[in-house]
Scaffold this motif. Structure first.
Motif, PDB file in Angstrom:
ATOM      1  N   CYS A  95      24.611  37.836  16.314  1.00  0.00           N
ATOM      2  CA  CYS A  95      24.207  36.497  16.721  1.00  0.00           C
ATOM      3  C   CYS A  95      23.206  36.555  17.864  1.00  0.00           C
ATOM      4  O   CYS A  95      22.961  37.603  18.446  1.00  0.00           O
ATOM      5  N   ALA A  96      22.698  35.386  18.186  1.00  0.00           N
ATOM      6  CA  ALA A  96      21.785  35.261  19.314  1.00  0.00           C
ATOM      7  C   ALA A  96      22.503  35.629  20.603  1.00  0.00           C
ATOM      8  O   ALA A  96      23.715  35.443  20.724  1.00  0.00           O
ATOM      9  N   ASP A  97      21.760  36.158  21.541  1.00  0.00           N
ATOM     10  CA  ASP A  97      22.322  36.429  22.862  1.00  0.00           C
ATOM     11  C   ASP A  97      22.436  35.111  23.612  1.00  0.00           C
ATOM     12  O   ASP A  97      21.679  34.180  23.374  1.00  0.00           O
ATOM     13  N   GLY A  98      23.358  35.041  24.510  1.00  0.00           N
ATOM     14  CA  GLY A  98      23.526  33.854  25.334  1.00  0.00           C
ATOM     15  C   GLY A  98      24.364  32.797  24.648  1.00  0.00           C
ATOM     16  O   GLY A  98      24.759  32.940  23.484  1.00  0.00           O
ATOM     17  N   PRO A  99      24.646  31.719  25.357  1.00  0.00           N
ATOM     18  CA  PRO A  99      25.490  30.659  24.799  1.00  0.00           C
ATOM     19  C   PRO A  99      24.848  30.024  23.570  1.00  0.00           C
ATOM     20  O   PRO A  99      23.645  29.741  23.563  1.00  0.00           O
ATOM     21  N   HIS A 100      25.634  29.829  22.548  1.00  0.00           N
ATOM     22  CA  HIS A 100      25.164  29.176  21.330  1.00  0.00           C
ATOM     23  C   HIS A 100      26.358  28.704  20.507  1.00  0.00           C
ATOM     24  O   HIS A 100      27.486  29.099  20.765  1.00  0.00           O
ATOM     25  N   GLU A 101      26.064  27.847  19.552  1.00  0.00           N
ATOM     26  CA  GLU A 101      27.065  27.387  18.598  1.00  0.00           C
ATOM     27  C   GLU A 101      26.644  27.869  17.224  1.00  0.00           C
ATOM     28  O   GLU A 101      25.479  28.189  16.998  1.00  0.00           O
ATOM     29  N   HIS A 102      27.593  27.936  16.301  1.00  0.00           N
ATOM     30  CA  HIS A 102      27.305  28.358  14.929  1.00  0.00           C
ATOM     31  C   HIS A 102      27.366  27.159  13.995  1.00  0.00           C
ATOM     32  O   HIS A 102      28.361  26.440  13.993  1.00  0.00           O
ATOM     33  N   LEU A 103      26.309  26.960  13.217  1.00  0.00           N
ATOM     34  CA  LEU A 103      26.320  25.987  12.132  1.00  0.00           C
ATOM     35  C   LEU A 103      26.515  26.788  10.853  1.00  0.00           C
ATOM     36  O   LEU A 103      25.661  27.601  10.490  1.00  0.00           O
ATOM     37  N   ILE A 104      27.654  26.593  10.176  1.00  0.00           N
ATOM     38  CA  ILE A 104      28.041  27.434   9.041  1.00  0.00           C
ATOM     39  C   ILE A 104      28.049  26.597   7.768  1.00  0.00           C
ATOM     40  O   ILE A 104      28.784  25.611   7.670  1.00  0.00           O
ATOM     41  N   CYS A 105      27.221  26.989   6.792  1.00  0.00           N
ATOM     42  CA  CYS A 105      27.161  26.280   5.516  1.00  0.00           C
ATOM     43  C   CYS A 105      28.322  26.721   4.630  1.00  0.00           C
ATOM     44  O   CYS A 105      28.525  27.919   4.406  1.00  0.00           O
ATOM     45  N   LEU A 106      29.066  25.758   4.147  1.00  0.00           N
ATOM     46  CA  LEU A 106      30.221  26.048   3.298  1.00  0.00           C
ATOM     47  C   LEU A 106      29.825  26.437   1.880  1.00  0.00           C
ATOM     48  O   LEU A 106      30.644  26.980   1.146  1.00  0.00           O
ATOM     49  N   ARG A 107      28.571  26.174   1.491  1.00  0.00           N
ATOM     50  CA  ARG A 107      28.133  26.522   0.135  1.00  0.00           C
ATOM     51  C   ARG A 107      27.514  27.903   0.065  1.00  0.00           C
ATOM     52  O   ARG A 107      27.899  28.726  -0.739  1.00  0.00           O
ATOM     53  N   CYS A 108      26.514  28.164   0.905  1.00  0.00           N
ATOM     54  CA  CYS A 108      25.770  29.428   0.789  1.00  0.00           C
ATOM     55  C   CYS A 108      26.175  30.465   1.833  1.00  0.00           C
ATOM     56  O   CYS A 108      25.793  31.618   1.729  1.00  0.00           O
ATOM     57  N   GLY A 109      26.920  30.049   2.853  1.00  0.00           N
ATOM     58  CA  GLY A 109      27.356  30.991   3.874  1.00  0.00           C
ATOM     59  C   GLY A 109      26.364  31.218   4.996  1.00  0.00           C
ATOM     60  O   GLY A 109      26.629  31.986   5.913  1.00  0.00           O
ATOM     61  N   ARG A 110      25.234  30.540   4.946  1.00  0.00           N
ATOM     62  CA  ARG A 110      24.224  30.693   6.002  1.00  0.00           C
ATOM     63  C   ARG A 110      24.832  30.294   7.348  1.00  0.00           C
ATOM     64  O   ARG A 110      25.581  29.330   7.442  1.00  0.00           O
ATOM     65  N   ILE A 111      24.472  31.039   8.381  1.00  0.00           N
ATOM     66  CA  ILE A 111      24.924  30.734   9.735  1.00  0.00           C
ATOM     67  C   ILE A 111      23.696  30.634  10.626  1.00  0.00           C
ATOM     68  O   ILE A 111      22.905  31.573  10.713  1.00  0.00           O
ATOM     69  N   ASP A 112      23.532  29.488  11.254  1.00  0.00           N
ATOM     70  CA  ASP A 112      22.434  29.296  12.200  1.00  0.00           C
ATOM     71  C   ASP A 112      23.016  29.236  13.600  1.00  0.00           C
ATOM     72  O   ASP A 112      24.041  28.593  13.828  1.00  0.00           O
ATOM     73  N   ASP A 113      22.355  29.904  14.528  1.00  0.00           N
ATOM     74  CA  ASP A 113      22.726  29.836  15.938  1.00  0.00           C
ATOM     75  C   ASP A 113      21.892  28.731  16.575  1.00  0.00           C
ATOM     76  O   ASP A 113      20.671  28.726  16.434  1.00  0.00           O
ATOM     77  N   VAL A 114      22.557  27.807  17.249  1.00  0.00           N
ATOM     78  CA  VAL A 114      21.853  26.721  17.920  1.00  0.00           C
ATOM     79  C   VAL A 114      22.323  26.654  19.368  1.00  0.00           C
ATOM     80  O   VAL A 114      23.474  26.992  19.665  1.00  0.00           O
ATOM     81  N   PRO A 115      21.454  26.218  20.267  1.00  0.00           N
ATOM     82  CA  PRO A 115      21.879  26.094  21.666  1.00  0.00           C
ATOM     83  C   PRO A 115      23.027  25.088  21.780  1.00  0.00           C
ATOM     84  O   PRO A 115      23.097  24.134  21.000  1.00  0.00           O
ATOM     85  N   PRO A 116      23.906  25.286  22.735  1.00  0.00           N
ATOM     86  CA  PRO A 116      24.992  24.327  22.906  1.00  0.00           C
ATOM     87  C   PRO A 116      24.450  22.962  23.316  1.00  0.00           C
ATOM     88  O   PRO A 116      23.338  22.846  23.832  1.00  0.00           O
ATOM     89  N   ALA A 117      25.253  21.924  23.066  1.00  0.00           N
ATOM     90  CA  ALA A 117      24.838  20.556  23.368  1.00  0.00           C
ATOM     91  C   ALA A 117      24.512  20.387  24.845  1.00  0.00           C
ATOM     92  O   ALA A 117      23.719  19.554  25.220  1.00  0.00           O
ATOM     93  N   GLY A 118      25.118  21.145  25.679  1.00  0.00           N
ATOM     94  CA  GLY A 118      24.863  21.058  27.113  1.00  0.00           C
ATOM     95  C   GLY A 118      26.153  21.258  27.869  1.00  0.00           C
ATOM     96  O   GLY A 118      27.234  20.961  27.352  1.00  0.00           O
ATOM     97  N   PRO A 119      26.051  21.755  29.076  1.00  0.00           N
ATOM     98  CA  PRO A 119      27.277  22.009  29.832  1.00  0.00           C
ATOM     99  C   PRO A 119      27.919  20.709  30.307  1.00  0.00           C
ATOM    100  O   PRO A 119      27.231  19.737  30.599  1.00  0.00           O
ATOM    101  N   ALA A 120      29.230  20.721  30.359  1.00  0.00           N
ATOM    102  CA  ALA A 120      29.953  19.576  30.900  1.00  0.00           C
ATOM    103  C   ALA A 120      29.839  19.610  32.421  1.00  0.00           C
ATOM    104  O   ALA A 120      29.768  20.685  33.020  1.00  0.00           O
ATOM    105  N   PRO A 121      29.812  18.448  33.047  1.00  0.00           N
ATOM    106  CA  PRO A 121      29.766  18.444  34.511  1.00  0.00           C
ATOM    107  C   PRO A 121      30.987  19.156  35.081  1.00  0.00           C
ATOM    108  O   PRO A 121      32.069  19.090  34.503  1.00  0.00           O
ATOM    109  N   PRO A 122      30.818  19.881  36.197  1.00  0.00           N
ATOM    110  CA  PRO A 122      31.954  20.600  36.788  1.00  0.00           C
ATOM    111  C   PRO A 122      33.144  19.662  37.021  1.00  0.00           C
ATOM    112  O   PRO A 122      32.982  18.530  37.469  1.00  0.00           O
ATOM    113  N   GLY A 123      34.310  20.170  36.672  1.00  0.00           N
ATOM    114  CA  GLY A 123      35.542  19.410  36.874  1.00  0.00           C
ATOM    115  C   GLY A 123      35.859  18.421  35.785  1.00  0.00           C
ATOM    116  O   GLY A 123      36.876  17.732  35.847  1.00  0.00           O
ATOM    117  N   SER A 124      35.003  18.316  34.738  1.00  0.00           N
ATOM    118  CA  SER A 124      35.228  17.292  33.727  1.00  0.00           C
ATOM    119  C   SER A 124      35.935  17.795  32.470  1.00  0.00           C
ATOM    120  O   SER A 124      36.403  16.998  31.676  1.00  0.00           O
TER     121      SER A 124
END
Length: 153
Positions: A95-124
């Motif tokens: 996979c990609a280095d660094g924080p990422h999420e996996h988008l996994i296709c249930l039909r073909c098995g393709r996996i795309d690495d995408v950046p995370p939506a964004g960090p949550a504010p501290p303490g949240s």
């Protein structure tokens, strides 16, 4: 689920990168380990050891199945590969280095690495409020990729 290895050039072109990854995780960069890792660098889906063994054999690069298993698990244990449960098997992917999420296709098995939506504010986060220190986090999102949806229509 189909998987594909995209060899869009010489496998040997990436052996330097593979050797670097192997050394970085403390594994000797043998020719067979480099072949295993390079093969995963060119794959958009996770592969089981058996699938990778067959593809390497069919491509004229025979590597012993036990070597493939040992190499895949050593790389996964070192954090260089991610594992994905598939029925009663484990599949592996670089996979990609660094924080990422996996988008996994249930039909073909393709996996795309995408950046995370964004960090949550501290303490949240729930972990923060429970006094829990997060060491790692992984998000897998399952669905149908655009290519499979296009072919469906």
């Amino acid at each position: 689920m189909r998987t594909s290895v995209n060899y869009s050039g010489s496998v040997d072109a990436d052996t330097g990168e593979a050797a670097g990854v192997l050394c970085q995780v403390g594994l000797r960069p043998t020719a067979q380990r480099r072949i295993v890792l390079v093969s995963l660098l060119h794959c958009s889906s996770a592969l089981t050891a058996q699938e990778l063994h067959g593809r390497l054999r069919d491509g004229g690069r025979p590597v012993g199945l036990s070597t493939i298993y040992r190499t895949l698990w050593a790389l996964a244990d070192a954090g260089a590969l991610h594992t994905f449960a598939r029925m009663n098997e484990v599949a592996f992917r670089r996979c990609a280095d660094g924080p990422h999420e996996h988008l996994i296709c249930l039909r073909c098995g393709r996996i795309d690495d995408v950046p995370p939506a964004g960090p949550a504010p501290p303490g949240s986060s729930r972990a923060d409020t429970a006094g829990f220190t997060v060491q790692s986090r992984r998000t897998d999102v399952y669905g149908i990729c655009a290519s499979c949806l296009c072919h469906q229509a």
